[in-house]
Write an enzyme that holds these catalytic residues in place. Structure first.
Site, short mmCIF file in Angstrom:
data_model
loop_
_atom_site.label_atom_id
_atom_site.label_comp_id
_atom_site.label_asym_id
_atom_site.label_seq_id
_atom_site.Cartn_x
_atom_site.Cartn_y
_atom_site.Cartn_z
N GLU A 36 0.74 -1.30 -0.03
CA GLU A 36 0.00 -0.27 0.06
C GLU A 36 0.99 1.28 0.03
OE1 GLU A 36 -2.63 -0.27 3.27
OE2 GLU A 36 -3.79 -1.79 2.57
N ARG A 86 -9.23 6.54 -22.59
CA ARG A 86 -9.68 6.27 -23.73
C ARG A 86 -10.87 5.19 -23.48
NH1 ARG A 86 -4.31 4.47 -26.33
NH2 ARG A 86 -3.36 4.26 -24.15
N GLN A 87 -11.10 5.05 -22.49
CA GLN A 87 -12.66 4.12 -22.24
C GLN A 87 -13.60 5.15 -21.93
OE1 GLN A 87 -13.18 0.86 -22.47
NE2 GLN A 87 -15.18 0.67 -21.72
N HIS A 119 -7.71 12.92 -24.40
CA HIS A 119 -8.09 12.23 -25.52
C HIS A 119 -9.39 12.58 -26.23
CE1 HIS A 119 -7.94 9.05 -28.37
NE2 HIS A 119 -8.95 8.50 -28.01
N ASP A 158 -4.81 10.34 -38.33
CA ASP A 158 -6.21 10.42 -38.76
C ASP A 158 -6.86 11.67 -38.96
OD1 ASP A 158 -7.16 10.89 -36.01
OD2 ASP A 158 -6.66 8.81 -35.63
N LYS A 181 -6.12 6.04 -44.17
CA LYS A 181 -5.59 4.57 -44.17
C LYS A 181 -6.74 3.54 -45.11
CE LYS A 181 -4.89 2.65 -39.81
NZ LYS A 181 -5.30 1.90 -38.69
#
Ligand code: R5P
Length: 282
Positions: A36, A86-87, A119, A158, A181
């Protein structure tokens, strides 16, 4: 005002304190025998700027503890890199919205939050205190200017990052575009700039995050095939999982540069100036 930072944001914290000309608080970080985290801060001020990138689970816990330790002070949180951002959607039933979980946790005990090139800016809505996203695009542009490249083309991997490439390019009045792409088969992809040819000129591929480096490695190989003279890459957050930095250097990329939102040996761009500017304006 004083600045205080977690272990993973020591360099950025110290740079910020120096720019703001305020003291940096000394913190002792240790662990209990069971793993911890424990920390103890030096004397705080009435007003504290906490600098802590949540880079992994340990740094996230350390940041939570530091926020709690500062609860008697008026605190603002600088969250240069936010793990789990990113989630940012529930892609499948039963999944957490991890960005929301982290945002809610870190909002408790601070009055305001600043992120750097997060992000997806919609993540800011999950904080329960006012949150603002800052950009180091001008600083990346200034760094590229220092390279004195001849007529560089600034590319994003992108179309989603095209605006970021445009902000970087505006520093030098350079051309910018995004890569497109095309999937040729199950295993083969082709990547090329949408409008501007890369032939006979240096190219800098810019992105918010380099994680596995797969995107940039593929892009660099294709750009050399298309006649680019030199390929560089610059990102805000150098995550570099599983040896990504070394892998990128084997592709012939001339240099891989990131900022100090995640502190790396290749952090040649600092976010400290943008953070100082935001703090002075608030
Ligand atoms: C994606 O939307 C991000 O902006 C980056 O392009 C991505 O995270 C890069 O991932 P990797 O380095 O694993 O290709």
């Amino acid at each position: 005002m004083k600045v205080i930072c977690t272990e993973r944001s020591q360099v950025l914290g110290a740079r910020l304190a120096r720019i703001l000309q305020v003291p940096l608080v000394n913190v002792t970080f240790t662990r209990f025998p069971d793993g911890e985290h424990y920390l103890r801060t030096g004397a705080l001020d009435d007003e504290t700027v906490i600098v802590g990138s949540a880079v992994d689970n340990d740094s996230l816990v350390q940041l939570m503890l530091l926020i709690d330790a500062c609860e008697d002070s008026h605190t603002r949180l600088i969250l240069p890199y936010m793990a789990y951002a990113r989630q940012d959607k529930q892609f499948n039933a039963g999944e957490p919205l991890s960005a929301r979980a982290v945002a809610k946790t870190l909002s408790r005990g601070v009055s305001e939050i600043f992120t750097i090139n997060i992000h997806d800016p919609t993540v800011l809505e999950h904080f329960s205190v006012p949150a603002q996203n800052l950009s180091v695009a001008p600083d990346i542009g200034s760094y590229i200017k220092g390279l004195q490249l001849d007529n560089p083309l600034i590319l994003s991997p992108d179309d989603g990052a095209l605006a970021f490439a445009g902000q970087v390019a505006s520093v030098g009045g350079w051309d910018f575009d995004h890569l497109e792409k095309t999937r040729l088969s199950g295993v083969e992809v082709h990547m090329a700039p949408k409008k501007i040819r890369a032939e006979s000129r240096p190219v800098v591929v810019v992105d918010d995050i380099i994680s596995t480096g797969g995107t940039i490695a593929t892009a660099a190989g294709m750009l050399y095939q298309q006649g680019a003279t030199d390929v560089y890459t610059a990102c805000v957050h150098g995550v570099f999982t599983n040896g990504a930095y070394a892998r990128l250097m084997t592709t012939g990329i001339r240099d891989v540069i990131c900022s100090d939102t995640i502190e790396r040996a290749c952090s040649r761009i600092t976010a400290a100036d943008r953070i100082a500017e935001a703090i002075r304006n608030h």
